[in-house]
Design a protein around this motif. Sequence first.
Motif, short mmCIF file in Angstrom:
data_model
loop_
_atom_site.label_atom_id
_atom_site.label_comp_id
_atom_site.label_asym_id
_atom_site.label_seq_id
_atom_site.Cartn_x
_atom_site.Cartn_y
_atom_site.Cartn_z
N THR A 120 0.81 -1.36 -0.13
CA THR A 120 0.05 0.08 0.10
C THR A 120 0.91 1.23 0.06
O THR A 120 0.32 2.28 0.03
N TRP A 130 2.32 3.48 -4.52
CA TRP A 130 1.32 3.88 -5.47
C TRP A 130 2.15 3.94 -6.69
O TRP A 130 1.29 3.92 -7.67
N LYS A 147 -4.38 5.49 -4.93
CA LYS A 147 -4.04 5.77 -3.47
C LYS A 147 -5.64 5.82 -2.93
O LYS A 147 -6.21 5.29 -1.87
N ASP A 148 -6.13 6.80 -3.49
CA ASP A 148 -7.38 7.38 -3.05
C ASP A 148 -8.53 6.19 -3.21
O ASP A 148 -9.58 6.05 -2.35
N TRP A 202 -7.95 3.06 -3.45
CA TRP A 202 -7.65 2.07 -2.22
C TRP A 202 -8.26 2.25 -0.73
O TRP A 202 -8.84 1.54 -0.14
N LYS A 203 -8.19 3.62 -0.59
CA LYS A 203 -8.56 4.11 0.85
C LYS A 203 -10.20 4.00 0.77
O LYS A 203 -10.65 3.58 1.76
N THR A 204 -10.87 4.25 -0.29
CA THR A 204 -12.34 4.37 -0.39
C THR A 204 -12.60 2.80 -0.05
O THR A 204 -13.62 2.23 0.35
N VAL A 244 -11.08 0.34 0.95
CA VAL A 244 -10.87 -0.12 2.29
C VAL A 244 -11.96 0.18 3.44
O VAL A 244 -12.53 -0.77 3.92
N HIS A 245 -12.46 1.54 3.03
CA HIS A 245 -13.66 1.86 3.89
C HIS A 245 -14.91 1.01 3.45
O HIS A 245 -15.68 0.57 4.23
N TYR A 294 -5.06 -5.33 3.03
CA TYR A 294 -4.93 -4.22 3.94
C TYR A 294 -4.32 -4.78 5.14
O TYR A 294 -3.46 -4.16 5.80
N SER A 313 -0.55 -3.94 6.50
CA SER A 313 -0.63 -3.20 7.44
C SER A 313 0.43 -3.77 8.50
O SER A 313 1.11 -3.09 9.35
#
Length: 637
Positions: free
Chosen positions: A547, A550, A570-571, A573-575, A577-578, A604, A608
């Motif tokens: 992660t 990018w 990246k964004d 991926w962020k969403t 994960v959310h 994730y 992490s």
Amino acid sequence: MVFKRKLDCVSVGFDYPNIPRAPRSCRRKVFNKRTDDDNQMCGMDLLASLAGKLLQECESSSASSNAFEGNNHENFSKEMKQEQEEKYKPFKSESSDLGNSVSRPAYENTSEKCVVNSFSFPDNDGILERTPMSDYKKIPVGCETNNGNCDFHVKSEGITGETGDVNVNTGFEQGEATDALGDGGLITDTCNLEDTTALGVQFPKSVCVDGDLKLPSCVNNGSFARHGNHTNLGRDDDEKLYSYHKLSNKFKSYRSPTIQRIRKSLSSRYWKQVPKDFGHNRADVGVKALYRKRRSCYGYNAWQRETIYKRRRSSDRSSVVTSDGGLSSGSVSKLPEKRDAVKLSIKSFKIPELFIEVPETATVGSLKRTVMEAVSVLLSGGIRVGVLVHGKKVRDDRKTLTQTGISCDENLSNLGFTLEPGPSKVPVPLCSEDPVVPTDPINLSERSEASPTLDSGIPNADDMINSGDIVDNNLELVPYQSDLSVDEHSSDSRALVPVPALEVKALAIVPLNQKPKRTELAQRRTRRPFSVTEVEALVQAVEELGTGRWRDVKLRAFENADHRTYVDLKDKWKTLVHTASISPQQRRGEPVPQELLDRVLRAYGYWSQHQGKHQARGAPKDQDMNRSRALESGVSV
DNA sequence: GTTAGGG
DNA sequence: CCCTAAC
């Protein structure tokens, strides 16, 4: 130069669905800002909104082309891959087997390059004259064999299944125009052609009249009588076109350098100008820099609206003059009796060449939408009509037709029209970032044209040049700035690529000492939701790379997707994960398969816990991922 | 130029 | 998707 670039572009073997970035015209911001004064411009809004809508569809559709063939052995366990292969069989079946070679997107070398030489506009009175066309929705698209072997029609929305000869009737004697392209919306369609060229898409004669301008000399023809007050006067739509280039093996999209504007002098209709980007599309500018630049150069919108409004009023005034000049306000029956009436019919306008590139795997629908988008942007971007009499451009809009030598007594074959890039009246972009501020003398002429009081009708440089290019009634679009580029005004009518020189010119008017008000200028890119396919590619890449890389993710899975930056990834991926963390009921948008979300959580969790540890080496084993996930969810393995 | 994170 | 700080 442009022509050369165009050739380069065509010859370069890059292949990604050439989905241009959304036209600024689609931006919400514009519509939100609109005031009541803009009510009259709803036609353009409709078009713009249509374009936006289509764009979104286009995106989701074309995203399927972003087929990431993740047959990369660098990182994944066999189990993982087999699992994926099982789950994405349909997808993989269309992809070339790249084996152990470097991971490459499957769409490489499989995209379609089409050059849309021209578009024919729908007949203004097409409803009456349209002829049914057979269904031509299924087209064979083969990169090697049929490249460019397709045709596009511009049709009025709501008349699905029909198209017809393109006819833009122009009547100087009437007031209200009917916008064949505007209010009704546009759709594109495709059909096969029997004859193609390597570079260009040819159009069946029934559809494309190749720029012929038929000028019935003062004939009270049925067409006129039939249309009466609705005879078109021409349009005030703006046009914009796309060209896509890829330099240094990197795909570049040129956005509507040839922003062109049709101005109608007599019609009271007005199309709302849609924000567009003048400038910064020079070939020598990198894509990223290009994007960055563009974002800071949109300060002219409000200004532009104002300008438009002013121009519209001017237009109205002009219309009144015409009406006073002997034409009653719309009584058709009287018109044939008017001896000084000038009737002419423009068979078709040729839209500048468009580069369209889609992968073979793209659907016809996405192809249509791609073309639609390009056309819509073109139409919204600004174009204007030039009038040529005896091959000489008539610059003074205040002259009467008689004064100009346009009358039924004259040989109307001496009359010609040109479509020219519009932003000669470039609103001053509040962009002072670009240090390149050419001081081309041509700009002066352009500026003088922007100022009617200075418009003397005296031929100037571009007059001469244009008259050299367009001496007949050929309505092929010739880059207004072709004079600024060396090579492109060959006789080749295809050399109608958006001209970077236009950007130069636009930039040339940029004031030096004006600081951009960034907050006002910045406009968001059009939202382009990730498709499931893209998500899959992203997930896989992250699984492999982690992660925190990018840029690598971008290069691996989205290298040819210029509209996806690594920040976007990246964004996303962020969403993701959310999204994966919330209940399905809370999720919105296109549903992401749970399997993918599971993988998201898995990756994730893993990354992490393994920040950086394995990044250099690659992705975790499948078991590790599972363990990690289990760990995170508090389940023992 | 990239990355990370807040907006 | 944007912006920005930090690297």
